[in-house]
Design a protein around this motif. Structure first.
Motif, PDB file in Angstrom:
ATOM      1  N   VAL A 249       0.991   2.925  17.586  1.00 15.61           N
ATOM      2  CA  VAL A 249       1.233   2.205  16.327  1.00 15.61           C
ATOM      3  C   VAL A 249       0.481   2.882  15.185  1.00 15.61           C
ATOM      4  CG1 VAL A 249      -0.634   0.541  16.754  1.00 15.61           C
ATOM      5  CG2 VAL A 249       1.226  -0.058  15.190  1.00 15.61           C
ATOM      6  N   GLU A 250       1.145   2.953  14.039  1.00 17.42           N
ATOM      7  CA  GLU A 250       0.566   3.471  12.794  1.00 17.42           C
ATOM      8  C   GLU A 250       0.666   2.349  11.776  1.00 17.42           C
ATOM      9  OE1 GLU A 250      -0.366   7.021  10.095  1.00 17.42           O
ATOM     10  OE2 GLU A 250      -0.293   6.871  12.260  1.00 17.42           O
ATOM     11  N   LEU A 251      -0.454   1.947  11.178  1.00 17.12           N
ATOM     12  CA  LEU A 251      -0.491   0.825  10.240  1.00 17.12           C
ATOM     13  C   LEU A 251      -0.983   1.295   8.878  1.00 17.12           C
ATOM     14  CD1 LEU A 251      -0.471  -2.213   9.461  1.00 17.12           C
ATOM     15  CD2 LEU A 251      -2.773  -2.360  10.446  1.00 17.12           C
ATOM     16  N   HIS A 252      -0.200   0.983   7.826  1.00 19.56           N
ATOM     17  CA  HIS A 252      -0.592   1.281   6.452  1.00 19.56           C
ATOM     18  C   HIS A 252      -0.584  -0.036   5.670  1.00 19.56           C
ATOM     19  CE1 HIS A 252      -0.285   5.730   6.622  1.00 19.56           C
ATOM     20  NE2 HIS A 252       0.389   5.394   7.709  1.00 19.56           N
ATOM     21  N   VAL A 253      -1.729  -0.399   5.129  1.00 17.16           N
ATOM     22  CA  VAL A 253      -1.849  -1.611   4.326  1.00 17.16           C
ATOM     23  C   VAL A 253      -2.136  -1.182   2.894  1.00 17.16           C
ATOM     24  CG1 VAL A 253      -3.060  -3.789   3.985  1.00 17.16           C
ATOM     25  CG2 VAL A 253      -2.741  -2.901   6.305  1.00 17.16           C
ATOM     26  N   TYR A 254      -1.217  -1.501   1.995  1.00 21.75           N
ATOM     27  CA  TYR A 254      -1.359  -1.124   0.596  1.00 21.75           C
ATOM     28  C   TYR A 254      -1.929  -2.290  -0.196  1.00 21.75           C
ATOM     29  CZ  TYR A 254       1.160   2.922   2.056  1.00 21.75           C
ATOM     30  OH  TYR A 254       1.508   4.066   2.719  1.00 21.75           O
ATOM     31  N   GLU A 255      -2.836  -1.983  -1.082  1.00 22.53           N
ATOM     32  CA  GLU A 255      -3.511  -3.017  -1.868  1.00 22.53           C
ATOM     33  C   GLU A 255      -2.525  -3.828  -2.701  1.00 22.53           C
ATOM     34  OE1 GLU A 255      -7.084  -3.381  -5.197  1.00 22.53           O
ATOM     35  OE2 GLU A 255      -6.312  -1.417  -4.639  1.00 22.53           O
ATOM     36  N   HIS A 256      -1.582  -3.155  -3.331  1.00 23.44           N
ATOM     37  CA  HIS A 256      -0.622  -3.828  -4.212  1.00 23.44           C
ATOM     38  C   HIS A 256       0.800  -3.399  -3.885  1.00 23.44           C
ATOM     39  CE1 HIS A 256      -3.808  -5.446  -6.670  1.00 23.44           C
ATOM     40  NE2 HIS A 256      -4.329  -4.238  -6.759  1.00 23.44           N
ATOM     41  N   GLY A 257       1.708  -4.328  -4.000  1.00 20.55           N
ATOM     42  CA  GLY A 257       3.122  -4.060  -3.756  1.00 20.55           C
ATOM     43  C   GLY A 257       3.897  -5.344  -3.554  1.00 20.55           C
TER      44      GLY A 257
ATOM     45  N   THR B 155       2.243   0.509  -8.474  1.00 15.03           N
ATOM     46  CA  THR B 155       1.400  -0.102  -7.450  1.00 15.03           C
ATOM     47  C   THR B 155       1.073   0.933  -6.378  1.00 15.03           C
ATOM     48  OG1 THR B 155       3.144  -0.840  -5.927  1.00 15.03           O
ATOM     49  CG2 THR B 155       2.617  -2.302  -7.787  1.00 15.03           C
ATOM     50  N   THR B 156       0.120   0.611  -5.542  1.00 18.09           N
ATOM     51  CA  THR B 156      -0.269   1.534  -4.474  1.00 18.09           C
ATOM     52  C   THR B 156       0.797   1.671  -3.402  1.00 18.09           C
ATOM     53  OG1 THR B 156      -1.450  -0.248  -3.333  1.00 18.09           O
ATOM     54  CG2 THR B 156      -2.735   1.129  -4.827  1.00 18.09           C
ATOM     55  N   SER B 157       1.764   0.764  -3.332  1.00 16.54           N
ATOM     56  CA  SER B 157       2.815   0.847  -2.310  1.00 16.54           C
ATOM     57  C   SER B 157       3.821   1.953  -2.592  1.00 16.54           C
ATOM     58  CB  SER B 157       3.549  -0.491  -2.175  1.00 16.54           C
ATOM     59  OG  SER B 157       4.306  -0.763  -3.343  1.00 16.54           O
ATOM     60  N   SER B 158       3.770   2.559  -3.759  1.00 20.53           N
ATOM     61  CA  SER B 158       4.775   3.556  -4.117  1.00 20.53           C
ATOM     62  C   SER B 158       4.729   4.810  -3.243  1.00 20.53           C
ATOM     63  CB  SER B 158       4.665   3.941  -5.595  1.00 20.53           C
ATOM     64  OG  SER B 158       3.423   4.550  -5.843  1.00 20.53           O
ATOM     65  N   GLY B 159       3.678   5.012  -2.455  1.00 22.87           N
ATOM     66  CA  GLY B 159       3.585   6.189  -1.607  1.00 22.87           C
ATOM     67  C   GLY B 159       3.897   5.957  -0.141  1.00 22.87           C
ATOM     68  N   TRP B 160       4.417   4.788   0.218  1.00 25.84           N
ATOM     69  CA  TRP B 160       4.583   4.492   1.644  1.00 25.84           C
ATOM     70  C   TRP B 160       5.629   5.376   2.315  1.00 25.84           C
ATOM     71  CZ3 TRP B 160       8.574   3.188   4.731  1.00 25.84           C
ATOM     72  CH2 TRP B 160       9.748   2.752   4.120  1.00 25.84           C
ATOM     73  N   ALA B 161       6.694   5.779   1.622  1.00 19.68           N
ATOM     74  CA  ALA B 161       7.729   6.602   2.251  1.00 19.68           C
ATOM     75  C   ALA B 161       7.165   7.975   2.636  1.00 19.68           C
ATOM     76  CB  ALA B 161       8.934   6.745   1.333  1.00 19.68           C
TER      77      ALA B 161
END
Length: 91
Positions: A50-58, A70-76
């Motif tokens: 499992v790989e988990l990414h938790v973004y502060e804002h999104g 927001t910080t979620s803009s880099g998830w892809a």
């Protein structure tokens, strides 16, 4: 059985045969923020990758491009960074 699983708005449990999992979630998601990390925790308990990414804002529903500003803009890009070393981007 799929080769991998990318859960972007997760809420489910793993089985012992579950494929590798990528999770992206925003800590300010009003639907999931207070539920903890049940999905990746269940994958870990099942002994699955499992790989988990938790973004502060999104927030909730930040979509493929994330929410601009927001910080979620880099998830892809993080997903691609996970897929590559596993060999899932080769042709």
């Amino acid at each position: 059985m799929p080769d991998l699983f990318a859960a972007i708005y997760p809420s489910m449990a793993a089985t012992p045969a579950a494929p590798p999992l990528f999770v992206a979630v925003a800590s300010d998601d009003e639907l999931f923020a207070k539920q903890g990390y049940g999905l990746p925790d269940s994958w870990r308990r099942a002994g699955r990758p499992v790989e988990l990414h938790v973004y502060e804002h999104g927030g909730h529903g930040f979509g493929f491009d994330g929410k601009p500003g927001t910080t979620s803009s880099g998830w892809a890009e993080a997903l691609l960074g996970w897929l590559g070393p596993h060999g899932w981007l080769t042709t």
